[in-house]
Design a protein around this motif. Structure first.
Motif, PDB file in Angstrom:
ATOM      1  N   GLY A  87       0.788  -1.225   0.000  1.00 46.18           N
ATOM      2  CA  GLY A  87       0.000   0.000   0.000  1.00 46.18           C
ATOM      3  C   GLY A  87       0.814   1.266   0.000  1.00 46.18           C
ATOM      4  O   GLY A  87       0.269   2.358  -0.172  1.00 46.18           O
ATOM      5  N   SER A  88       2.128   1.177   0.194  1.00 45.37           N
ATOM      6  CA  SER A  88       2.969   2.368   0.105  1.00 45.37           C
ATOM      7  C   SER A  88       3.173   2.741  -1.361  1.00 45.37           C
ATOM      8  O   SER A  88       2.917   1.943  -2.261  1.00 45.37           O
ATOM      9  CB  SER A  88       4.313   2.134   0.797  1.00 45.37           C
ATOM     10  N   LYS A  89       3.657   3.961  -1.585  1.00 42.14           N
ATOM     11  CA  LYS A  89       3.731   4.465  -2.960  1.00 42.14           C
ATOM     12  C   LYS A  89       4.867   5.468  -3.111  1.00 42.14           C
ATOM     13  O   LYS A  89       5.079   6.322  -2.252  1.00 42.14           O
ATOM     14  CB  LYS A  89       2.397   5.135  -3.314  1.00 42.14           C
ATOM     15  N   TYR A  90       5.613   5.339  -4.212  1.00 44.05           N
ATOM     16  CA  TYR A  90       6.665   6.301  -4.543  1.00 44.05           C
ATOM     17  C   TYR A  90       6.405   6.877  -5.922  1.00 44.05           C
ATOM     18  O   TYR A  90       6.158   6.149  -6.877  1.00 44.05           O
ATOM     19  CB  TYR A  90       8.046   5.641  -4.530  1.00 44.05           C
ATOM     20  N   THR A  91       6.478   8.201  -6.013  1.00 48.40           N
ATOM     21  CA  THR A  91       6.344   8.903  -7.287  1.00 48.40           C
ATOM     22  C   THR A  91       7.510   9.856  -7.440  1.00 48.40           C
ATOM     23  O   THR A  91       7.755  10.701  -6.564  1.00 48.40           O
ATOM     24  CB  THR A  91       5.027   9.701  -7.358  1.00 48.40           C
ATOM     25  N   GLY A 101      17.137  11.203  -7.421  1.00 51.97           N
ATOM     26  CA  GLY A 101      16.605  12.518  -7.753  1.00 51.97           C
ATOM     27  C   GLY A 101      15.476  12.877  -6.811  1.00 51.97           C
ATOM     28  O   GLY A 101      15.406  12.392  -5.681  1.00 51.97           O
ATOM     29  N   ARG A 102      14.566  13.705  -7.252  1.00 49.55           N
ATOM     30  CA  ARG A 102      13.453  14.118  -6.392  1.00 49.55           C
ATOM     31  C   ARG A 102      12.301  13.126  -6.486  1.00 49.55           C
ATOM     32  O   ARG A 102      12.011  12.577  -7.552  1.00 49.55           O
ATOM     33  CB  ARG A 102      12.958  15.519  -6.763  1.00 49.55           C
ATOM     34  N   GLY A 103      11.670  12.917  -5.337  1.00 48.20           N
ATOM     35  CA  GLY A 103      10.534  12.019  -5.316  1.00 48.20           C
ATOM     36  C   GLY A 103       9.752  12.140  -4.027  1.00 48.20           C
ATOM     37  O   GLY A 103      10.222  12.716  -3.038  1.00 48.20           O
ATOM     38  N   GLU A 104       8.565  11.583  -4.052  1.00 46.52           N
ATOM     39  CA  GLU A 104       7.670  11.629  -2.888  1.00 46.52           C
ATOM     40  C   GLU A 104       7.259  10.215  -2.527  1.00 46.52           C
ATOM     41  O   GLU A 104       6.770   9.465  -3.375  1.00 46.52           O
ATOM     42  CB  GLU A 104       6.446  12.482  -3.202  1.00 46.52           C
ATOM     43  N   TYR A 105       7.462   9.860  -1.249  1.00 41.29           N
ATOM     44  CA  TYR A 105       7.139   8.513  -0.791  1.00 41.29           C
ATOM     45  C   TYR A 105       6.034   8.589   0.256  1.00 41.29           C
ATOM     46  O   TYR A 105       6.155   9.300   1.252  1.00 41.29           O
ATOM     47  CB  TYR A 105       8.367   7.834  -0.193  1.00 41.29           C
ATOM     48  N   ASN A 109       1.628   3.867   6.941  1.00 42.37           N
ATOM     49  CA  ASN A 109       1.032   4.478   8.131  1.00 42.37           C
ATOM     50  C   ASN A 109       0.581   5.923   7.907  1.00 42.37           C
ATOM     51  O   ASN A 109       0.088   6.568   8.824  1.00 42.37           O
ATOM     52  CB  ASN A 109       2.016   4.432   9.302  1.00 42.37           C
ATOM     53  N   GLY A 110       0.756   6.434   6.686  1.00 42.34           N
ATOM     54  CA  GLY A 110       0.299   7.784   6.369  1.00 42.34           C
ATOM     55  C   GLY A 110       1.385   8.830   6.354  1.00 42.34           C
ATOM     56  O   GLY A 110       1.149   9.974   5.932  1.00 42.34           O
ATOM     57  N   ASP A 111       2.582   8.499   6.828  1.00 37.98           N
ATOM     58  CA  ASP A 111       3.689   9.455   6.779  1.00 37.98           C
ATOM     59  C   ASP A 111       4.091   9.713   5.328  1.00 37.98           C
ATOM     60  O   ASP A 111       3.890   8.868   4.449  1.00 37.98           O
ATOM     61  CB  ASP A 111       4.906   8.917   7.540  1.00 37.98           C
ATOM     62  N   VAL A 112       4.692  10.887   5.092  1.00 39.90           N
ATOM     63  CA  VAL A 112       5.098  11.261   3.730  1.00 39.90           C
ATOM     64  C   VAL A 112       6.497  11.875   3.771  1.00 39.90           C
ATOM     65  O   VAL A 112       6.790  12.732   4.621  1.00 39.90           O
ATOM     66  CB  VAL A 112       4.127  12.280   3.102  1.00 39.90           C
ATOM     67  N   TYR A 113       7.372  11.424   2.866  1.00 40.95           N
ATOM     68  CA  TYR A 113       8.672  12.069   2.673  1.00 40.95           C
ATOM     69  C   TYR A 113       8.716  12.641   1.265  1.00 40.95           C
ATOM     70  O   TYR A 113       8.419  11.950   0.289  1.00 40.95           O
ATOM     71  CB  TYR A 113       9.830  11.086   2.847  1.00 40.95           C
ATOM     72  N   GLU A 114       9.100  13.898   1.173  1.00 39.62           N
ATOM     73  CA  GLU A 114       9.252  14.556  -0.122  1.00 39.62           C
ATOM     74  C   GLU A 114      10.617  15.217  -0.178  1.00 39.62           C
ATOM     75  O   GLU A 114      10.945  16.051   0.660  1.00 39.62           O
ATOM     76  CB  GLU A 114       8.165  15.604  -0.341  1.00 39.62           C
ATOM     77  N   GLY A 115      11.422  14.806  -1.146  1.00 36.74           N
ATOM     78  CA  GLY A 115      12.754  15.374  -1.231  1.00 36.74           C
ATOM     79  C   GLY A 115      13.647  14.597  -2.173  1.00 36.74           C
ATOM     80  O   GLY A 115      13.186  13.963  -3.120  1.00 36.74           O
TER      81      GLY A 115
END
Length: 228
Positions: A87-91, A101-105, A109-115
């Motif tokens: 259910g996790s996702k990386y774009t 490079g840059r991406g958003e994960y 559990n609903g946490d988000v990393y963008e960088g």
């Protein structure tokens, strides 16, 4: 044109491609738009060039999860989105089959990393936002927090420095009532978002992590400033 063959490729699943229906070049290599059904039940639909996945395509796992994006010589390369089976996702950007490079994960559990990313790890500047709204802005090195950082919580704001995922040196907490507390924060080493290190196409099972685990913080006060 449909057939069954066993063209060789650089990835494990390419050793026997099962059935293929689509365009070919003069050498009868897969070339252009096509669809392959692999022996294990996975499928790929998209562009080929000289027998390899090149360009945009979608790879779907029989057990769930799929990648949709760009390929270069059978490897994820360019922009793409990987929806993992858990259910996790990386774009974001990929290079040589890894997040680069840059991406958003988005974690389970609903946490988000963008960088920024390098070799599948958080590396460079980024923002990690937890489900409770806590936002960590700083620099990451090979998946670990390292360098100046700011953590904004609903009840306080932290400014300090991390060294290999540990808060170090003098740090500052600022509270909404104007109180400023300076001290040294000592935190046992841990990794933010251990769950993002998902395996590649050959193994699609998640590793079971759900993002950062809570840790105890030891704060040694140095000084306090009261509001005027």
């Amino acid at each position: 044109m449909a057939d069954e063959d066993s063209d060789a490729g650089s990835q494990g699943e390419e050793m026997d491609l099962g059935t293929y229906e689509g365009e070919r070049n003069g050498q009868q290599e897969r070339h252009g738009n096509g669809k392959a059904v692999l022996p294990g039940g996975d499928t790929y639909e998209g562009m080929y060039q000289n027998g390899k996945r090149n360009g945009k395509g979608t790879y779907r796992f029989k057990k769930g999860g799929y990648y949709e994006g760009e390929y270069l010589d059978n490897l994820k390369h360019g922009k793409g989105t990987f929806n993992y089976p858990d259910g996790s996702k990386y774009t974001g950007n990929w290079a040589n089959n890894m997040r680069n490079g840059r991406g958003e994960y988005h974690y389970v559990n609903g946490d988000v990393y963008e960088g920024e990313w390098q070799s599948d790890l958080k590396h460079g500047k980024g923002v990690y936002t937890s489900t409770d709204g806590t936002k960590h802005t700083g620099t990451f090195v090979q998946g670990q927090r390292h360098g100046p950082a700011e953590i904004v919580h609903t009840d306080w704001t932290f400014n300090g420095t991390f060294v290999l995922d540990e808060m170090a040196s003098v740090s500052t907490y600022r509270f909404p009532n104007g109180v400023v507390q300076e001290g040294q924060s000592i935190v046992p080493p841990k990794k933010l978002g251990d769950g993002e290190d998902k395996p590649d196409e050959e193994i699609e099972q998640p590793d079971g992590e759900d993002g950062p685990r809570p840790v105890k913080t030891v704060f040694r006060p140095i000084g306090i400033t009261l509001p005027a």
